[in-house]
Design an enzyme around this catalytic site. Structure first.
Site: not given
Ligand SMILES: NC(=O)c1ccc[n+]([C@@H]2O[C@H](COP(=O)([O-])OP(=O)(O)OC[C@H]3O[C@@H](n4cnc5c(N)ncnc54)[C@H](OP(=O)(O)O)[C@@H]3O)[C@@H](O)[C@H]2O)c1
Length: 281
Positions: A18-19, A46, A51, A190
């Site tokens: 949910t970032w 998460d 965030y 992530y």
């Molecule tokens: N612990 C840490 O330091 C840390 C750091 C970064 C992230 N995180 C956590 O990990 C989560 C996920 O990482 P992230 O947000 O960096 O990147 P991600 O989940 O790898 O990618 C998110 C992106 O992918 C697109 N997307 C998702 N599903 C899709 C699909 N089925 N088809 C096409 N596009 C798709 C989304 O756009 P749409 O909305 O258009 O689908 C969004 O732009 C975060 O939200 C957060 O909760 C943790």
């Protein structure tokens, strides 16, 4: 649907990130997206106090309002500057208020800061005793940090490490993942789809990935997720504000890649043969 274990608790191997979510103007669509994910079988959400400065926690609180709390597994994270004896409980209380709940299932130390690690661990232990957190873990830790952690009193109570991991950024395959597997500590991956394939590795347009996707009647994104969770002890937390994407992501936990497919994927995106610097966002 594939599952994995975090300490004593079994969850579906794909949850919801949910970032970058929670802006009031997008609230209704994002609530729909989270609820679609839960309806499709996801139980893990998460979030982090970082965030949107609490906006993501607010969104999650609104999205889960009225649902059976015990069926959900909420992951929240404390900022390094709040990871001290003096500040952590206050920070957690604020998070709980936004989430409209009285406990989080897993509370992570978001990344290492200047508070001594031993003080952070002792405080996490106290909060676990109080019942406000069911388990605690860490994030953005490299192997050297994990070794230090396990050398501290109660350090071996760590329930998970959350790091960046996807097919285009697979440095963890060299050392972290074998190290975690040996100690039965799960990985939370992530950015599992490289932020919508925006890291430059062209994962979703790769011919092999596309052919494997066709073979499974799936999308390339689903194949990337099935690959991330392939070892049975990894949780992927893709983020999407699009209900259709969310459902597809959750359903990717039904895909099993064959040995041959994994071999073909390795040929396109080889596993590292030396230590890689930890990728951090
Ligand atoms: N612990 C840490 O330091 C840390 C750091 C970064 C992230 N995180 C956590 O990990 C989560 C996920 O990482 P992230 O947000 O960096 O990147 P991600 O989940 O790898 O990618 C998110 C992106 O992918 C697109 N997307 C998702 N599903 C899709 C699909 N089925 N088809 C096409 N596009 C798709 C989304 O756009 P749409 O909305 O258009 O689908 C969004 O732009 C975060 O939200 C957060 O909760 C943790």
């Amino acid at each position: 649907m594939k599952t994995m274990k975090i300490a004593d608790h079994t969850v579906p191997a794909i949850g919801l990130g949910t970032w970058h979510m929670g802006e009031p103007s997008n609230r209704q669509t994002e609530i729909k997206a989270i609820r679609a994910g839960i309806d499709a079988g996801a139980t893990v959400i998460d979030t982090a106090e970082m965030y949107g400065n609490g906006l993501s926690e607010d969104l999650v609180g609104q999205a889960i309002d009225g649902l059976d709390r015990e069926k959900l597994f909420l992951i929240d994270k404390v900022l390094p500057q709040n990871a001290s004896k003096k500040r952590m409980e206050k920070s957690l209380d604020t998070s709980l208020k936004r989430l409209k709940t009285d406990y989080v299932d897993l509370y992570l130390y978001h990344w290492r800061g200047s508070v001594p690690l031993s003080e952070t661990v002792a405080t996490l232990q106290e909060l676990q005793q109080s019942g406000k957190i069911k388990r605690w873990g860490v994030s953005n830790f490299d192997v050297v940090d994990m070794v230090e952690l396990l050398g501290l009193p109660n350090g071996n109570n760590v329930a998970a490490n959350e790091d960046l991991y996807n097919l285009g950024s697979r440095g963890l395959d060299f050392d972290m993942i074998p190290w975690l597997v040996k100690r039965d500590i799960p990985l939370i991956a992530y950015s599992p789809i490289a932020q919508g394939d925006r890291f430059g590795a062209n994962l979703t347009t790769n011919k092999v990935i596309k052919a494997i996707a066709d073979n499974h009647n799936a999308t390339p994104y689903q194949i990337l997720l099935a690959w991330v969770i392939r070892n049975g002890s990894t949780l992927a937390i893709p983020q999407s504000a699009n209900p259709e994407h969310v459902v597809a992501n959750v359903e990717a936990a039904n895909i099993t890649l064959s040995k041959e497919e994994l071999f073909m994927i390795d040929s396109e995106y080889p596993a590292p043969e030396s230590k890689q610097p930890l990728d951090i966002l």
